[in-house]
Scaffold this motif. Structure first.
Motif, PDB file in Angstrom:
ATOM      1  N   ILE A  94     -14.514   3.528   0.831  1.00 35.92           N
ATOM      2  CA  ILE A  94     -14.735   3.481  -0.639  1.00 35.92           C
ATOM      3  C   ILE A  94     -13.440   2.713  -1.304  1.00 35.92           C
ATOM      4  O   ILE A  94     -12.353   3.232  -1.451  1.00 35.92           O
ATOM      5  N   PHE A  95     -13.675   1.506  -1.613  1.00 36.11           N
ATOM      6  CA  PHE A  95     -12.741   0.707  -2.133  1.00 36.11           C
ATOM      7  C   PHE A  95     -11.574   0.591  -1.287  1.00 36.11           C
ATOM      8  O   PHE A  95     -10.547   0.574  -1.580  1.00 36.11           O
ATOM      9  N   GLY A 101      -9.359   2.873   5.479  1.00 36.73           N
ATOM     10  CA  GLY A 101      -8.585   2.796   4.602  1.00 36.73           C
ATOM     11  C   GLY A 101      -8.801   4.112   3.371  1.00 36.73           C
ATOM     12  O   GLY A 101      -9.307   4.089   2.348  1.00 36.73           O
ATOM     13  N   THR A 117      -5.722   8.309  -0.583  1.00 37.55           N
ATOM     14  CA  THR A 117      -5.638   9.537  -0.834  1.00 37.55           C
ATOM     15  C   THR A 117      -6.227  10.609   0.076  1.00 37.55           C
ATOM     16  O   THR A 117      -5.837  11.795  -0.120  1.00 37.55           O
ATOM     17  N   GLU A 174      -3.758  -0.526  11.247  1.00 35.50           N
ATOM     18  CA  GLU A 174      -4.353  -1.560  10.720  1.00 35.50           C
ATOM     19  C   GLU A 174      -5.718  -1.327  11.286  1.00 35.50           C
ATOM     20  O   GLU A 174      -6.033  -1.361  12.406  1.00 35.50           O
ATOM     21  N   ILE A 175      -6.690  -1.581  10.448  1.00 32.63           N
ATOM     22  CA  ILE A 175      -8.128  -1.099  11.021  1.00 32.63           C
ATOM     23  C   ILE A 175      -8.761  -1.928  11.965  1.00 32.63           C
ATOM     24  O   ILE A 175      -9.230  -1.685  12.862  1.00 32.63           O
ATOM     25  N   TRP A 232       0.861  -0.992  -0.049  1.00 37.10           N
ATOM     26  CA  TRP A 232      -0.047  -0.047  -0.217  1.00 37.10           C
ATOM     27  C   TRP A 232       0.789   1.279  -0.081  1.00 37.10           C
ATOM     28  O   TRP A 232       0.492   2.272  -0.422  1.00 37.10           O
ATOM     29  N   ASP A 239      -5.610   4.453   7.782  1.00 33.18           N
ATOM     30  CA  ASP A 239      -4.672   3.736   6.672  1.00 33.18           C
ATOM     31  C   ASP A 239      -3.855   3.047   7.280  1.00 33.18           C
ATOM     32  O   ASP A 239      -2.884   3.524   8.021  1.00 33.18           O
ATOM     33  N   LEU A 240      -3.430   1.899   6.570  1.00 32.21           N
ATOM     34  CA  LEU A 240      -2.208   1.011   6.882  1.00 32.21           C
ATOM     35  C   LEU A 240      -1.005   1.489   6.505  1.00 32.21           C
ATOM     36  O   LEU A 240      -0.041   1.435   7.004  1.00 32.21           O
TER      37      LEU A 240
HETATM   38  C1  SAM Z   1      -7.597   0.986  -3.192  1.00 29.83           C
HETATM   39  S1  SAM Z   1      -7.082   2.206  -1.842  1.00 29.83           S
HETATM   40  C2  SAM Z   1      -8.537   3.108  -2.021  1.00 29.83           C
HETATM   41  C3  SAM Z   1      -8.386   4.191  -0.875  1.00 29.83           C
HETATM   42  C4  SAM Z   1      -9.221   5.520  -1.051  1.00 29.83           C
HETATM   43  N1  SAM Z   1     -10.630   5.216  -1.175  1.00 29.83           N
HETATM   44  C5  SAM Z   1      -8.969   6.426  -2.000  1.00 29.83           C
HETATM   45  O1  SAM Z   1      -9.589   7.046  -2.882  1.00 29.83           O
HETATM   46  O2  SAM Z   1      -7.649   6.695  -1.995  1.00 29.83           O
HETATM   47  C6  SAM Z   1      -7.308   0.928  -0.247  1.00 29.83           C
HETATM   48  C7  SAM Z   1      -6.724   1.685   0.897  1.00 29.83           C
HETATM   49  O3  SAM Z   1      -7.075   0.784   2.076  1.00 29.83           O
HETATM   50  C8  SAM Z   1      -6.001   0.713   2.932  1.00 29.83           C
HETATM   51  N2  SAM Z   1      -5.942  -0.331   3.693  1.00 29.83           N
HETATM   52  C9  SAM Z   1      -6.003  -1.982   3.051  1.00 29.83           C
HETATM   53  N3  SAM Z   1      -5.773  -2.750   4.030  1.00 29.83           N
HETATM   54  C10 SAM Z   1      -5.951  -1.998   5.391  1.00 29.83           C
HETATM   55  C11 SAM Z   1      -6.311  -2.289   6.620  1.00 29.83           C
HETATM   56  N4  SAM Z   1      -6.442  -3.838   6.857  1.00 29.83           N
HETATM   57  N5  SAM Z   1      -6.304  -1.519   7.641  1.00 29.83           N
HETATM   58  C12 SAM Z   1      -6.153  -0.262   7.292  1.00 29.83           C
HETATM   59  N6  SAM Z   1      -6.329   0.559   5.907  1.00 29.83           N
HETATM   60  C13 SAM Z   1      -6.246  -0.568   5.041  1.00 29.83           C
HETATM   61  C14 SAM Z   1      -4.641   0.781   1.938  1.00 29.83           C
HETATM   62  O4  SAM Z   1      -3.386   1.180   2.726  1.00 29.83           O
HETATM   63  C15 SAM Z   1      -5.132   1.826   0.892  1.00 29.83           C
HETATM   64  O5  SAM Z   1      -4.698   3.153   1.184  1.00 29.83           O
END
Ligand code: SAM
Length: 224
Positions: free
Chosen positions: A124-125, A61, A64, A106-107, A16, A82-83
């Motif tokens: 959102i994703f 998560g 951005t 980590e969430i 990530w 966010d991770l």
């Molecule tokens: C595809 S990105 C989309 C983020 C956001 N919606 C954007 O518009 O940028 C997914 C995000 O989820 C975070 N993420 C994934 N697994 C996670 C977890 N277990 N705990 C916290 N954040 C997590 C990642 O670091 C990443 O920034």
């Protein structure tokens, strides 16, 4: 029930971080915007109103940070978790002046701490796509005020491919960076939500603006 997979969040963090570095090279990712779908100006996107009118919100998560920034500009007190430390640092630089708190964690571990409560939690994703719903949803419910809303979007499942799905980053050569995303049919998302204590649950797919293109899964429930 979900299959259990060997998440290694230190390992996933590196993936990530690389994602965040690459995302911030595109200046349009630094513009505050709130949309649930992957399509700009999608006429069927319900926008931020899908969260009701929260005074406080948690994005899980936050990536951005652009959705968090959009809400903060409209007076919502927003926290983004966010991770990725790269994502969190970049968001702090870009949006710190809006009063958003960006937390690197980590969430599942973060919510298990159970320190705050919110009127809305959304993804959102984001982390709702990359975390086991059987573990995440009860923690989300515990972080919401009564009547609070949990909503998330992500791509719909590929028919027949349900449960945790391993995903390599960027092709099939080079360092083995991977994560897991979770895919289920609509009825199963509803079951996860209700089991975690959400009512008035809706789980649906928004069609893409172009027929035959990838749609968007959208789920929402109210904390009873
Ligand atoms: C595809 S990105 C989309 C983020 C956001 N919606 C954007 O518009 O940028 C997914 C995000 O989820 C975070 N993420 C994934 N697994 C996670 C977890 N277990 N705990 C916290 N954040 C997590 C990642 O670091 C990443 O920034």
């Amino acid at each position: 029930m979900t299959a259990t997979v060997p998440h290694n969040y230190e390992h996933e963090r590196a993936l990530w971080d690389a994602f965040a570095d690459s995302a911030w090279k595109d200046p349009s990712n630094g513009e505050p915007v709130f949309r649930w779908t992957q399509y700009k100006d999608h006429p069927a996107d319900p926008g931020p109103d899908f969260l009701g009118a929260p005074a406080s919100a948690l994005e899980i998560g936050s990536g951005t940070g652009r959705a968090a920034a959009y809400l903060a500009e409209r007076g919502v007190k927003v926290t983004g978790v966010d991770l990725s430390p790269v994502a969190v640092d970049k968001c702090g630089e870009a949006y710190g002046h809006l009063g958003i708190e960006f937390v690197c964690a980590e969430i599942l571990a973060h919510l298990a701490g159970g320190e705050s409560s919110f009127d809305a939690v959304y993804s959102i994703f984001g982390a709702a796509w990359f975390t086991d719903p059987a573990r995440l949803f009860p923690l989300v419910a515990g972080s919401l005020n009564p009547g609070g809303i949990f909503a998330f979007s992500q791509p719909p499942a590929i028919p027949g491919a349900y449960g945790p799905q391993g995903m390599y980053k960027g092709g099939f050569a080079g360092p083995a960076m991977f994560t897991y995303r979770y895919s289920y049919p609509l009825t199963q998302w509803k079951t996860f939500m209700e089991a975690a204590g959400f009512s008035a649950v809706e789980a649906r797919e928004i069609e893409a603006p172009t027929p035959g293109h990838i749609g968007t899964l959208l789920v929402r429930g109210v904390k009873s």
